[in-house]
Design a protein around this motif. Sequence first.
Motif, PDB file in Angstrom:
ATOM      1  N   ARG A 285      -8.550  36.091  17.411  1.00  0.00           N
ATOM      2  CA  ARG A 285      -7.669  36.046  16.216  1.00  0.00           C
ATOM      3  C   ARG A 285      -8.516  35.904  14.947  1.00  0.00           C
ATOM      4  NH1 ARG A 285      -4.441  31.596  16.129  1.00  0.00           N
ATOM      5  NH2 ARG A 285      -5.633  30.476  17.726  1.00  0.00           N
ATOM      6  N   GLU A 286      -9.341  36.929  14.741  1.00  0.00           N
ATOM      7  CA  GLU A 286     -10.281  36.892  13.622  1.00  0.00           C
ATOM      8  C   GLU A 286      -9.591  37.065  12.270  1.00  0.00           C
ATOM      9  OE1 GLU A 286     -14.526  38.529  14.400  1.00  0.00           O
ATOM     10  OE2 GLU A 286     -13.108  39.970  15.227  1.00  0.00           O
ATOM     11  N   VAL A 287     -10.218  36.452  11.258  1.00  0.00           N
ATOM     12  CA  VAL A 287      -9.845  36.649   9.857  1.00  0.00           C
ATOM     13  C   VAL A 287     -11.097  37.117   9.137  1.00  0.00           C
ATOM     14  CG1 VAL A 287      -9.004  35.575   7.740  1.00  0.00           C
ATOM     15  CG2 VAL A 287      -8.061  34.872   9.953  1.00  0.00           C
ATOM     16  N   ARG A 288     -11.003  38.220   8.420  1.00  0.00           N
ATOM     17  CA  ARG A 288     -12.170  38.817   7.781  1.00  0.00           C
ATOM     18  C   ARG A 288     -12.678  37.941   6.635  1.00  0.00           C
ATOM     19  NH1 ARG A 288     -13.947  43.897   7.973  1.00  0.00           N
ATOM     20  NH2 ARG A 288     -12.029  44.543   8.999  1.00  0.00           N
ATOM     21  N   VAL A 289     -14.004  37.824   6.561  1.00  0.00           N
ATOM     22  CA  VAL A 289     -14.665  37.165   5.439  1.00  0.00           C
ATOM     23  C   VAL A 289     -15.131  38.259   4.484  1.00  0.00           C
ATOM     24  CG1 VAL A 289     -16.609  35.713   4.716  1.00  0.00           C
ATOM     25  CG2 VAL A 289     -15.389  35.213   6.853  1.00  0.00           C
ATOM     26  N   PRO A 290     -14.696  38.252   3.238  1.00  0.00           N
ATOM     27  CA  PRO A 290     -15.056  39.338   2.307  1.00  0.00           C
ATOM     28  C   PRO A 290     -16.560  39.558   2.223  1.00  0.00           C
ATOM     29  CG  PRO A 290     -13.387  37.910   1.341  1.00  0.00           C
ATOM     30  CD  PRO A 290     -13.842  37.235   2.601  1.00  0.00           C
ATOM     31  N   GLY A 291     -16.931  40.816   2.300  1.00  0.00           N
ATOM     32  CA  GLY A 291     -18.335  41.178   2.172  1.00  0.00           C
ATOM     33  C   GLY A 291     -19.092  41.240   3.475  1.00  0.00           C
ATOM     34  N   PHE A 292     -18.467  40.878   4.594  1.00  0.00           N
ATOM     35  CA  PHE A 292     -19.162  40.856   5.879  1.00  0.00           C
ATOM     36  C   PHE A 292     -18.293  41.530   6.949  1.00  0.00           C
ATOM     37  CE2 PHE A 292     -20.818  37.241   3.543  1.00  0.00           C
ATOM     38  CZ  PHE A 292     -22.185  37.349   3.729  1.00  0.00           C
ATOM     39  N   PRO A 293     -18.934  42.239   7.894  1.00  0.00           N
ATOM     40  CA  PRO A 293     -18.164  42.764   9.031  1.00  0.00           C
ATOM     41  C   PRO A 293     -17.807  41.635   9.991  1.00  0.00           C
ATOM     42  CG  PRO A 293     -20.490  43.222   9.349  1.00  0.00           C
ATOM     43  CD  PRO A 293     -20.369  42.608   7.971  1.00  0.00           C
ATOM     44  N   ASN A 294     -16.651  41.764  10.620  1.00  0.00           N
ATOM     45  CA  ASN A 294     -16.307  40.790  11.651  1.00  0.00           C
ATOM     46  C   ASN A 294     -16.723  41.336  13.021  1.00  0.00           C
ATOM     47  OD1 ASN A 294     -14.396  42.716  12.209  1.00  0.00           O
ATOM     48  ND2 ASN A 294     -12.646  41.489  11.592  1.00  0.00           N
ATOM     49  N   ILE A 295     -16.434  40.580  14.057  1.00  0.00           N
ATOM     50  CA  ILE A 295     -16.890  40.972  15.392  1.00  0.00           C
ATOM     51  C   ILE A 295     -16.236  42.275  15.834  1.00  0.00           C
ATOM     52  CG2 ILE A 295     -16.961  40.275  17.818  1.00  0.00           C
ATOM     53  CD1 ILE A 295     -17.065  37.400  16.927  1.00  0.00           C
ATOM     54  N   ALA A 296     -14.932  42.403  15.597  1.00  0.00           N
ATOM     55  CA  ALA A 296     -14.224  43.617  16.020  1.00  0.00           C
ATOM     56  C   ALA A 296     -14.834  44.854  15.368  1.00  0.00           C
ATOM     57  CB  ALA A 296     -12.744  43.499  15.683  1.00  0.00           C
ATOM     58  N   ASP A 297     -15.128  44.771  14.056  1.00  0.00           N
ATOM     59  CA  ASP A 297     -15.734  45.910  13.366  1.00  0.00           C
ATOM     60  C   ASP A 297     -17.102  46.231  13.943  1.00  0.00           C
ATOM     61  OD1 ASP A 297     -13.549  46.072  11.716  1.00  0.00           O
ATOM     62  OD2 ASP A 297     -14.434  44.893  10.094  1.00  0.00           O
ATOM     63  N   PHE A 298     -17.930  45.208  14.106  1.00  0.00           N
ATOM     64  CA  PHE A 298     -19.301  45.419  14.587  1.00  0.00           C
ATOM     65  C   PHE A 298     -19.304  46.001  16.000  1.00  0.00           C
ATOM     66  CE2 PHE A 298     -22.950  43.868  17.001  1.00  0.00           C
ATOM     67  CZ  PHE A 298     -23.997  44.360  16.234  1.00  0.00           C
ATOM     68  N   ILE A 299     -18.517  45.412  16.868  1.00  0.00           N
ATOM     69  CA  ILE A 299     -18.514  45.853  18.267  1.00  0.00           C
ATOM     70  C   ILE A 299     -17.985  47.273  18.385  1.00  0.00           C
ATOM     71  CG2 ILE A 299     -17.486  45.458  20.535  1.00  0.00           C
ATOM     72  CD1 ILE A 299     -19.677  43.487  19.884  1.00  0.00           C
ATOM     73  N   GLU A 300     -16.858  47.544  17.750  1.00  0.00           N
ATOM     74  CA  GLU A 300     -16.251  48.862  17.904  1.00  0.00           C
ATOM     75  C   GLU A 300     -17.078  49.944  17.228  1.00  0.00           C
ATOM     76  OE1 GLU A 300     -13.586  50.022  19.747  1.00  0.00           O
ATOM     77  OE2 GLU A 300     -14.018  48.085  20.638  1.00  0.00           O
ATOM     78  N   ARG A 301     -17.690  49.602  16.086  1.00  0.00           N
ATOM     79  CA  ARG A 301     -18.480  50.606  15.382  1.00  0.00           C
ATOM     80  C   ARG A 301     -19.685  51.048  16.190  1.00  0.00           C
ATOM     81  NH1 ARG A 301     -19.769  47.851  10.921  1.00  0.00           N
ATOM     82  NH2 ARG A 301     -17.724  48.278  10.018  1.00  0.00           N
TER      83      ARG A 301
END
Length: 429
Positions: A285-301
Amino acid sequence: MSLFEEHPLRQALNDEVHARPSVPLYGPTRISYLAFVHVNGSSDAEHHHLEQLAQQLGIALPPTGKGHVIIDAGDFRLKWERHNEFSSYTFYRDVAPAESEDTTALVTVPAAWRKAIPGQVLVATHLHVLDAKTHPPEARVAELKDPSQMCVVSRFAGNAGWMFSDFKIHDGFSRITVIDENLDRRQAGRNAQRLLEIETYRSMALLAFPVAKAISPLLTEAENELADLMDAMGRAETHEDERDILTRLTRLSATVEQSVARTTFRFGAAAAYHGLVKQRTAELREVRVPGFPNIADFIERRLAPALNTCAAIARRQEDLSARIARNSQLLRTRVDIELQQQNQGVLTQMNKRAKLQLRLQETVEGLSVVAITYYASQLVNYLSKGAKPLIKPLTPEVITAISIPVIALMVALGLRRMKKKIAAAEAHE
């Protein structure tokens, strides 16, 4: 319950729901995680290796038959789990006051035992759980504003915790930092386990990527050969040409099917591990921190393109196998038609020969009637000569002449009756 017949798997299935529980975390904790892939029967040596650790620590080893145990050594806790392809060793150690952040959970684990863990290490991660009061997350975020530094930052569990990691390997270990703002003990344990599982399942899923790259040239070569064979099929003029093409198709089919047999499990496992990664990521249940990728973005990318390649190679391989099978069936049909035409010609010749043989047989039957009649009439002649006083006024010659048509008719009728019986017996069969 003694009145009911219990299913033999009832207890095992119920225990599976409670298997592999997360370890609650009480305050700042150092966690070191190791995942070893099973090779050359290494999983069979794990029980003995855990027994050696228990003996060194002077404690009893819990039963390992269910594939997971927790060992409390005082200075550290070890959670061991056996999975289908790998086994994981998670070491927990509570943080002492004023302890350096560089220390890990492995400092109190016997080094010789640790180095002798059976299998090949695939994942090694240090995860540090810190207290937000002594390690403010905002200050850590401010330190990461350098755009040259790639770092994944996210808040999870309803903003109750922070996660920092670059997912790179430093001195053999990747590092994850979790800052606890408002996590309860079990919640902290569950989310730490999810982060470690994401690392593990991500690596296990990527095992299929080298396999996909390795078989891609083979598939390209097989596709080109199949195209050449289809061109040759269109130009084939003789039965020998088609048989040669069919032989080459069969050999190509065996090569592709061998590749399918070697890679089907790996590609299927990669898809399953990818599903687990997405499930564990969603559970954070991630909440994005402005300016940084979260785990879902990093993993899927980074994970999705590799696994999409694996899925594409798997589909391409299955499609190639199906195409070879279809073309082989088409060519076999053509060969079968040619064989049927040849067989039809052979049957036509056999039919002509059978008719000729029938005519010859009818001719022979006529000659047989004449021959049998001749020999039978000679017997009658001999009998008449011997009984000449008894047949007066008839002579042997007259008796013989009278017997010839009678004998011929009887022989002809006998042969005809025999032919009818044989024909009836064949029709009955």
